[in-house]
Design a protein around this motif. Sequence first.
Motif, PDB file in Angstrom:
ATOM      1  N   PRO A 114      11.557 -10.668   1.387  1.00 23.79           N
ATOM      2  CA  PRO A 114      10.337 -10.365   0.968  1.00 23.79           C
ATOM      3  C   PRO A 114       9.003  -9.972   0.952  1.00 23.79           C
ATOM      4  O   PRO A 114       8.039  -9.126   0.544  1.00 23.79           O
ATOM      5  N   LEU A 115       7.961 -11.185   1.442  1.00 23.23           N
ATOM      6  CA  LEU A 115       7.077 -11.213   1.307  1.00 23.23           C
ATOM      7  C   LEU A 115       6.500 -10.288   2.906  1.00 23.23           C
ATOM      8  O   LEU A 115       5.430  -9.188   1.835  1.00 23.23           O
ATOM      9  N   TYR A 172       7.460  -7.216   3.022  1.00 24.80           N
ATOM     10  CA  TYR A 172       8.565  -6.324   2.346  1.00 24.80           C
ATOM     11  C   TYR A 172       7.048  -5.854   1.628  1.00 24.80           C
ATOM     12  O   TYR A 172       6.592  -4.938   1.183  1.00 24.80           O
ATOM     13  N   GLY A 173       6.620  -7.323   0.512  1.00 23.54           N
ATOM     14  CA  GLY A 173       6.197  -6.396  -0.371  1.00 23.54           C
ATOM     15  C   GLY A 173       4.405  -6.746  -0.332  1.00 23.54           C
ATOM     16  O   GLY A 173       3.591  -5.490  -0.448  1.00 23.54           O
ATOM     17  N   LEU A 174       3.671  -7.236   1.081  1.00 26.69           N
ATOM     18  CA  LEU A 174       2.349  -7.089   2.347  1.00 26.69           C
ATOM     19  C   LEU A 174       2.535  -5.258   2.340  1.00 26.69           C
ATOM     20  O   LEU A 174       1.845  -5.164   2.307  1.00 26.69           O
ATOM     21  N   TYR A 175       3.611  -5.077   2.925  1.00 28.76           N
ATOM     22  CA  TYR A 175       3.535  -3.651   3.596  1.00 28.76           C
ATOM     23  C   TYR A 175       3.515  -2.920   2.685  1.00 28.76           C
ATOM     24  O   TYR A 175       2.516  -1.668   2.908  1.00 28.76           O
ATOM     25  N   ASN A 176       4.389  -2.797   1.701  1.00 32.98           N
ATOM     26  CA  ASN A 176       4.109  -2.109   0.445  1.00 32.98           C
ATOM     27  C   ASN A 176       2.590  -1.944   0.292  1.00 32.98           C
ATOM     28  O   ASN A 176       2.103  -0.792  -0.708  1.00 32.98           O
ATOM     29  N   THR A 177       2.320  -3.415  -0.245  1.00 35.50           N
ATOM     30  CA  THR A 177       0.664  -3.363  -1.018  1.00 35.50           C
ATOM     31  C   THR A 177       0.037  -2.455  -0.008  1.00 35.50           C
ATOM     32  O   THR A 177      -1.136  -2.505  -0.756  1.00 35.50           O
ATOM     33  N   LYS A 234       0.240  -0.485   2.556  1.00 35.46           N
ATOM     34  CA  LYS A 234       0.902   0.986   2.630  1.00 35.46           C
ATOM     35  C   LYS A 234      -0.335   1.513   0.658  1.00 35.46           C
ATOM     36  O   LYS A 234      -0.779   2.891   0.839  1.00 35.46           O
TER      37      LYS A 234
END
Length: 48
Positions: free
Chosen positions: A31-32, A34-39, A41
């Motif tokens: 989840p970390l 995934y969250g960093l990737y979305n941030t 992006k």
Amino acid sequence: MSHPASTAGDQPTTHTPTGLIAFAWALVGVPLAYGLYNTIKAASALFG
């Protein structure tokens, strides 16, 4: 009355299974990541 400082030899050793450690890291890391990737992006859309 003072007690001598405890050393690592005084404590019984415990063994944590490697699979449990890997599962715990995955439980937090996926989840970390995934969250960093979305941030990143979303930030690149704002500043790019």
